[in-house]
Design an enzyme around this catalytic site. Structure first.
Site, mmCIF file in Angstrom:
data_model
loop_
_atom_site.group_PDB
_atom_site.id
_atom_site.type_symbol
_atom_site.label_atom_id
_atom_site.label_comp_id
_atom_site.label_asym_id
_atom_site.label_seq_id
_atom_site.Cartn_x
_atom_site.Cartn_y
_atom_site.Cartn_z
ATOM 1 N N GLU A 130 70.497 -3.462 71.802
ATOM 2 C CA GLU A 130 71.704 -4.283 71.417
ATOM 3 C C GLU A 130 72.965 -3.139 70.678
ATOM 4 O O GLU A 130 72.348 -2.555 70.070
ATOM 5 C CB GLU A 130 71.206 -5.210 70.501
ATOM 6 C CG GLU A 130 72.371 -6.046 69.927
ATOM 7 C CD GLU A 130 71.762 -7.098 68.693
ATOM 8 O OE1 GLU A 130 70.846 -6.586 67.952
ATOM 9 O OE2 GLU A 130 72.498 -8.097 68.669
ATOM 10 N N ASN B 275 79.312 -10.144 71.467
ATOM 11 C CA ASN B 275 78.024 -9.314 71.536
ATOM 12 C C ASN B 275 77.216 -9.337 72.811
ATOM 13 O O ASN B 275 76.976 -10.311 73.023
ATOM 14 C CB ASN B 275 76.879 -9.754 70.440
ATOM 15 C CG ASN B 275 76.094 -8.623 70.180
ATOM 16 O OD1 ASN B 275 75.825 -7.800 70.975
ATOM 17 N ND2 ASN B 275 75.284 -8.915 68.970
ATOM 18 N N GLU C 123 76.948 -11.367 62.061
ATOM 19 C CA GLU C 123 77.320 -11.448 63.240
ATOM 20 C C GLU C 123 78.255 -12.765 63.442
ATOM 21 O O GLU C 123 79.137 -12.753 64.602
ATOM 22 C CB GLU C 123 76.153 -11.580 64.105
ATOM 23 C CG GLU C 123 75.442 -10.456 64.324
ATOM 24 C CD GLU C 123 74.701 -10.207 65.435
ATOM 25 O OE1 GLU C 123 74.651 -10.455 66.699
ATOM 26 O OE2 GLU C 123 73.296 -9.938 64.989
ATOM 27 N N CYS D 198 68.677 -9.857 71.366
ATOM 28 C CA CYS D 198 67.890 -9.787 70.094
ATOM 29 C C CYS D 198 67.768 -11.244 69.649
ATOM 30 O O CYS D 198 66.636 -11.764 70.051
ATOM 31 C CB CYS D 198 68.919 -9.181 69.113
ATOM 32 S SG CYS D 198 67.875 -8.807 67.350
ATOM 33 N N ASN E 275 68.272 -5.186 67.443
ATOM 34 C CA ASN E 275 68.394 -4.589 65.996
ATOM 35 C C ASN E 275 67.889 -5.565 65.137
ATOM 36 O O ASN E 275 68.475 -6.515 64.865
ATOM 37 C CB ASN E 275 69.862 -4.183 65.674
ATOM 38 C CG ASN E 275 70.625 -3.328 66.405
ATOM 39 O OD1 ASN E 275 70.426 -2.017 66.005
ATOM 40 N ND2 ASN E 275 71.100 -3.543 67.563
HETATM 41 N N1 CDT Z 1 70.489 -8.775 65.735
HETATM 42 C C1 CDT Z 1 70.073 -9.722 65.433
HETATM 43 O O1 CDT Z 1 70.191 -10.697 66.289
HETATM 44 N N2 CDT Z 1 68.897 -9.714 64.504
HETATM 45 C C2 CDT Z 1 68.040 -10.860 64.267
HETATM 46 C C3 CDT Z 1 67.756 -10.893 62.837
HETATM 47 C C4 CDT Z 1 68.979 -11.359 61.797
HETATM 48 S S1 CDT Z 1 68.451 -11.155 60.073
HETATM 49 C C5 CDT Z 1 69.329 -12.544 59.561
HETATM 50 C C6 CDT Z 1 66.915 -10.929 64.951
HETATM 51 O O2 CDT Z 1 66.632 -12.156 65.367
HETATM 52 O O3 CDT Z 1 66.248 -9.998 65.086
#
Ligand code: CDT
Length: 363
Positions: free
Chosen positions: A52, A125, A163, A215, A240
């Site tokens: 990502e 995204n 985000e 993600c 990430n």
């Molecule tokens: N990038 C992303 O979507 N990360 C989320 C963690 C967010 S932490 C509030 C994930 O689900 O891994």
């Protein structure tokens, strides 16, 4: 009819990235992606997946108030140039390399979509799938489940996840697609002809059916099932994922163990529940002082991990996968798509957020 188990082999790679720190030059990040592609080609890889937001640092953890600075993280897109990122100085070299090597790629990036009529823009995204055989990007997916908050958390110790501030939720649904040229002897529509063989006899014989997630999406069974219902054979997901944050309970070690466990649980369950391979690929390690989990994995349709990363740095995870193995899960007694009971699932499409059922009385 006995299922066709003729192997449909393709060698794929999860191109895990170590940190892209804020001060890392774009050219240096691009060079690491290109190196991954060269290393992958040496191992016979035909499809490589990047994480990502692979082209930059994971900026949603930062509160950025300068619009120009934010704009610097986004790639152009519009109706006339839906994959504008591939024409930029950091996208074009990936296309050239892919064409030279005959290698497809999945690339996560921040997309700024400009409406030609009124000039307004919407930020997503996003990830795209570039097909070397087609000589163009053949699919786009925009992240549906955006984690975090619009406004920063008040806790001064908190690691932010903004985000919802920087992106609009994806509006493309979960569009599965076929990737041409990846497997030998794929059945084409032309081979079947109008009114030819019935649907059942073509299943599992065509070009691979792919789906993309980003993600946080991997934690939603609904997202995986949307692809499962389109016969998906390979789901690709870049991430990430924060390893730990000071505002949460537990030591960094405990939190990291939980983050890693929930990542594995989600990806392995998604593959199993939809009888599909998955490539799950992260950006990891200490980026801008915050840690992200590794755990890039290639998972089989039974939910078993067949290859995984061992480091928190740039690392290529390669496996030759047989798409015909999806047939077993798609046809066996459970067949989670076929035996669904829509008449009993109304609540799933009618409600967001749990509403506790009534309390019991003492009598
Ligand atoms: N990038 C992303 O979507 N990360 C989320 C963690 C967010 S932490 C509030 C994930 O689900 O891994």
């Amino acid at each position: 009819m006995a299922p066709d188990r003729t192997p449909r082999l393709v060698t794929v790679a999860a191109a895990q990235l170590g940190p892209n720190n804020k001060d890392a030059p774009r050219e240096a990040i691009l060079a690491r992606l290109l190196k991954h592609m060269d290393d992958a080609a040496a191992q016979g890889v035909r499809l490589i997946a990047f994480p990502e937001l692979a082209l930059t640092t994971f900026f949603p953890v930062m509160l950025l108030r300068d619009a120009d600075e934010v704009a610097g993280y986004f790639e152009p897109a519009s109706a006339s140039r839906p994959y504008g990122v591939l024409e930029t100085p950091h996208g074009r070299p990936l296309v050239d390399k892919a064409n030279a090597l005959g290698m497809d790629f999945y690339l996560g990036y921040a997309e700024r979509w400009v409406d030609a009529d009124d000039g307004t823009s919407t930020d997503y995204n996003t990830t795209l799938y570039y097909s070397a055989a087609a000589g163009r990007a053949v699919a786009k997916y925009r992240k549906v489940h955006l984690p975090g908050t619009v406004e920063p958390l008040a806790d001064p110790r908190a690691y932010q996840q903004l985000e919802k501030r920087y992106f609009t939720p994806g509006n493309l649904g979960f569009p599965a697609f076929r990737a041409p040229g990846l497997v030998e002897g794929a059945l084409k529509a032309d081979d079947v002809g109008v009114g030819g063989a019935g649907q059942g006899s073509t299943e599992g014989k065509g070009d691979p059916i792919l789906g993309m997630l980003i993600c946080n999406d991997r934690r939603w069974p609904e997202a995986w099932r949307s692809y499962g219902l389109q016969g998906v054979e390979l789901v690709i997901e870049g991430y990430n994922t924060t390893a730990w944050a000071p505002q949460y309970d537990g030591t960094p070690e405990q939190q990291t163990a939980d983050a890693d466990f929930h990542h594995r649980l989600s990806c392995q369950a998604g593959s199993y529940h939809n009888a599909a391979w998955s490539i799950n690929v992260g950006k990891c390690g200490e980026e801008n002082g915050q840690w992200m989990i590794g755990g890039s994995m290639i998972i089989d349709p039974n939910g078993r991990v067949v290859a995984e990363s061992k480091t928190l740095d740039d690392e290529l995870v390669v496996a030759t996968i047989d798409l015909s193995l999806c047939r077993k899960g798609k046809e066996r007694v459970f067949n989670f798509e076929k035996h669904r009971r829509l008449d009993q699932y109304g609540i799933i499409l009618e409600q967001v957020g749990a509403k506790e059922i009534p309390l019991l009385s003492r009598s």
